[in-house]
Design a protein around this motif. Structure first.
Motif, PDB file in Angstrom:
ATOM      1  N   PHE A   1       0.860  -1.185   0.000  1.00 45.15           N
ATOM      2  CA  PHE A   1       0.000   0.000   0.000  1.00 45.15           C
ATOM      3  C   PHE A   1       0.886   1.221   0.000  1.00 45.15           C
ATOM      4  N   ASP A   2       0.892   1.925  -1.126  1.00 44.99           N
ATOM      5  CA  ASP A   2       1.683   3.144  -1.292  1.00 44.99           C
ATOM      6  C   ASP A   2       0.654   4.258  -1.469  1.00 44.99           C
ATOM      7  N   PRO A   3       0.241   4.914  -0.353  1.00 45.85           N
ATOM      8  CA  PRO A   3      -0.919   5.806  -0.383  1.00 45.85           C
ATOM      9  C   PRO A   3      -0.927   6.712  -1.602  1.00 45.85           C
TER      10      PRO A   3
ATOM     11  N   LEU B   1       1.399  -3.866  -6.927  1.00 42.44           N
ATOM     12  CA  LEU B   1       1.875  -5.246  -6.945  1.00 42.44           C
ATOM     13  C   LEU B   1       3.314  -5.221  -7.446  1.00 42.44           C
ATOM     14  N   ILE B   2       4.238  -5.735  -6.638  1.00 41.89           N
ATOM     15  CA  ILE B   2       5.643  -5.811  -7.029  1.00 41.89           C
ATOM     16  C   ILE B   2       5.971  -7.278  -7.255  1.00 41.89           C
ATOM     17  N   ILE B   3       6.419  -7.588  -8.469  1.00 36.04           N
ATOM     18  CA  ILE B   3       6.724  -8.967  -8.853  1.00 36.04           C
ATOM     19  C   ILE B   3       8.225  -9.093  -9.074  1.00 36.04           C
ATOM     20  N   GLU B   4       8.850 -10.051  -8.367  1.00 34.87           N
ATOM     21  CA  GLU B   4      10.287 -10.287  -8.491  1.00 34.87           C
ATOM     22  C   GLU B   4      10.520 -11.699  -9.017  1.00 34.87           C
TER      23      GLU B   4
ATOM     24  N   LEU C   1      -2.540  -1.291  -8.782  1.00 36.67           N
ATOM     25  CA  LEU C   1      -3.794  -2.038  -8.722  1.00 36.67           C
ATOM     26  C   LEU C   1      -5.017  -1.143  -8.525  1.00 36.67           C
ATOM     27  N   GLY C   2      -4.862  -0.021  -7.889  1.00 29.49           N
ATOM     28  CA  GLY C   2      -5.996   0.872  -7.659  1.00 29.49           C
ATOM     29  C   GLY C   2      -6.050   1.311  -6.208  1.00 29.49           C
ATOM     30  N   THR C   3      -7.139   1.997  -5.840  1.00 24.30           N
ATOM     31  CA  THR C   3      -7.251   2.538  -4.494  1.00 24.30           C
ATOM     32  C   THR C   3      -7.903   1.581  -3.508  1.00 24.30           C
TER      33      THR C   3
END
Length: 151
Positions: A23-25, A30-33, A47-49
């Motif tokens: 959650f990055d206000p 989504l972080i995919i590694e 992804l959205g709010t």
């Protein structure tokens, strides 16, 4: 596990992947590694709010995987110093790095990717502006020539 055979030798290489929702206000990201041998790649998707469900994340990964922009980095790009560093200097360097708040490996890679994208977009924009100025200049020259052709 992927099993690869090279020149008569058996080599086991694993493709390791990890997906993290952060959650990055005000947005969820989504972080995919992915890690394969020496290669490391990371992608970030907004992804959205509203908080995403596990089903929606799974669906996104399965159906839209090809659309993700992965930033790749190999271990060859990372410079490792061979010489010994004075312990006090090492303390100063580590204190400085901690105060910067570097973050995780994924965050560093994503930051590098965004910097790279900024540079390319800036270059593209400057080329576009140069082209536009050249076209305007040629139009003005043509207009001037038309005015002075004769009466």
């Amino acid at each position: 596990m992927i099993y690869i055979e090279e020149e008569g030798q058996n080599i086991d290489k694993f493709v390791k992947g990890k997906a993290v929702v952060v959650f990055d206000p005000p947005f969820y990201r989504l972080i995919i590694e992915n890690t394969f041998g020496d290669n490391y790649e990371v992608a970030k998707v907004t992804l959205g709010t509203s908080e995403p469900s596990a089903y929606s994340i799974n669906n996104l990964i399965n159906k839209k995987w090809s659309r993700f922009k992965f930033y790749q980095k190999s271990s060859d790009e990372v410079k490792v110093s061979e010489k010994r560093i004075n312990p006090k200097r090492l303390q100063r360097i580590s204190r400085k790095e901690v105060s910067k708040g570097i973050g995780t490996k994924a965050q560093q890679a994503l930051k590098e990717q965004s910097q790279l994208e900024k540079k390319t977009s800036k270059k593209k924009k400057s080329e576009y502006n140069k082209e536009k100025k050249l076209i305007n200049f040629k139009m003005k020259q043509h207009k001037k020539m038309e005015k002075h052709k004769g009466h």
